[in-house]
Design a protein around this motif. Structure first.
Motif, short mmCIF file in Angstrom:
data_model
loop_
_atom_site.label_atom_id
_atom_site.label_comp_id
_atom_site.label_asym_id
_atom_site.label_seq_id
_atom_site.Cartn_x
_atom_site.Cartn_y
_atom_site.Cartn_z
N UNK A 232 39.32 31.05 40.54
CA UNK A 232 39.77 30.54 39.24
C UNK A 232 41.28 30.31 39.23
N UNK A 233 42.02 31.21 39.84
CA UNK A 233 43.48 31.07 39.90
C UNK A 233 43.85 29.85 40.75
N UNK A 234 43.23 29.73 41.92
CA UNK A 234 43.52 28.59 42.80
C UNK A 234 43.17 27.27 42.12
N UNK A 235 42.02 27.23 41.48
CA UNK A 235 41.62 26.00 40.77
C UNK A 235 42.59 25.66 39.63
N UNK A 236 43.09 26.68 38.93
CA UNK A 236 44.04 26.44 37.84
C UNK A 236 45.36 25.86 38.38
N UNK A 237 45.85 26.40 39.51
CA UNK A 237 47.04 25.82 40.12
C UNK A 237 46.79 24.38 40.55
N UNK A 238 45.63 24.12 41.14
CA UNK A 238 45.29 22.76 41.56
C UNK A 238 45.24 21.81 40.36
N UNK A 239 44.69 22.28 39.25
CA UNK A 239 44.61 21.46 38.04
C UNK A 239 46.00 21.12 37.49
N UNK A 240 46.98 21.97 37.78
CA UNK A 240 48.36 21.73 37.36
C UNK A 240 49.10 20.78 38.30
N UNK A 241 48.42 20.35 39.38
CA UNK A 241 49.03 19.42 40.31
C UNK A 241 49.71 20.07 41.50
N UNK A 242 49.43 21.33 41.74
CA UNK A 242 50.01 22.04 42.88
C UNK A 242 49.28 21.71 44.17
N UNK B 126 47.91 37.22 45.50
CA UNK B 126 47.03 38.10 46.25
C UNK B 126 45.89 38.52 45.32
N UNK B 127 44.75 37.86 45.47
CA UNK B 127 43.59 38.15 44.62
C UNK B 127 42.44 38.72 45.43
N UNK B 128 42.70 39.06 46.69
CA UNK B 128 41.65 39.62 47.54
C UNK B 128 41.51 41.11 47.30
N UNK B 129 40.28 41.56 47.17
CA UNK B 129 40.01 42.99 47.00
C UNK B 129 38.53 43.24 47.30
N UNK B 130 38.24 44.45 47.72
CA UNK B 130 36.85 44.84 47.95
C UNK B 130 36.64 46.24 47.41
N UNK B 131 35.38 46.58 47.22
CA UNK B 131 35.01 47.94 46.88
C UNK B 131 34.31 48.59 48.06
N UNK B 132 33.83 49.79 47.87
CA UNK B 132 33.19 50.52 48.97
C UNK B 132 31.80 49.99 49.29
N UNK B 133 31.20 49.25 48.35
CA UNK B 133 29.85 48.76 48.54
C UNK B 133 28.79 49.79 48.14
N UNK B 134 29.24 50.94 47.70
CA UNK B 134 28.31 51.99 47.28
C UNK B 134 28.31 52.07 45.76
N UNK B 135 27.63 51.11 45.17
CA UNK B 135 27.62 50.99 43.72
C UNK B 135 26.91 52.17 43.07
N UNK B 136 27.45 52.60 41.95
CA UNK B 136 26.87 53.70 41.20
C UNK B 136 27.35 55.06 41.63
N UNK B 137 28.08 55.10 42.73
CA UNK B 137 28.61 56.39 43.19
C UNK B 137 29.92 56.67 42.47
N UNK B 138 30.13 57.86 41.97
CA UNK B 138 31.50 58.19 41.55
C UNK B 138 32.36 58.29 42.81
N UNK B 139 33.62 57.94 42.70
CA UNK B 139 34.47 57.86 43.88
C UNK B 139 34.56 59.18 44.63
N UNK B 140 34.40 60.29 43.97
CA UNK B 140 34.51 61.57 44.67
C UNK B 140 33.31 61.84 45.57
#
Length: 120
Positions: A24-34, A82-96
């Protein structure tokens, strides 16, 4: 009435641009003519010309530097996102409940990836 942001012609790299907020961010910059480089670890970003994309592993500093060098050319870059991010892939687990090895990829991409972009 649209707001004029004076971005036309600016060079922008968005890391994590294949989908979600980064796309969405990249597309918004492109729409502005970047001139936008859609950088992501995935190749073949849907709807984006190949020459506007770069396969880049944000967790690898040399990969980020290569993307920056190739896109910036002589004129440099005006904006980097910098919009790249990932999670652990273990959904529903509390981080501890995660094991220490579950954190390495999360920190490499979500934290050190941002450091790599800032330094590159």
């Amino acid at each position: 009435m649209p707001m004029e942001l004076n971005l036309a012609g600016k060079k922008v790299i968005v890391f994590g641009a294949a989908q979600g907020i980064g796309r969405a961010i990249a597309d918004a910059f492109a729409a502005e003519g970047c001139h936008v480089c859609y950088a992501d670890r995935k190749s073949g970003i849907s709807g984006i010309a190949e020459e506007q994309t770069s396969v880049c592993d944000i967790a690898d500093y040399e990969s980020v530097r290569k993307t920056v060098r190739e896109f910036s050319g002589e004129g440099g870059i005006d904006h980097a996102v910098c919009a790249a991010a990932i999670g652990s892939g273990k959904f529903g687990f509390p981080f501890w409940n995660l094991e220490p090895e579950d954190w390495r990829p999360v920190l490499d991409v979500s934290l050190l990836g941002t450091v790599n972009v800032a330094h590159a």
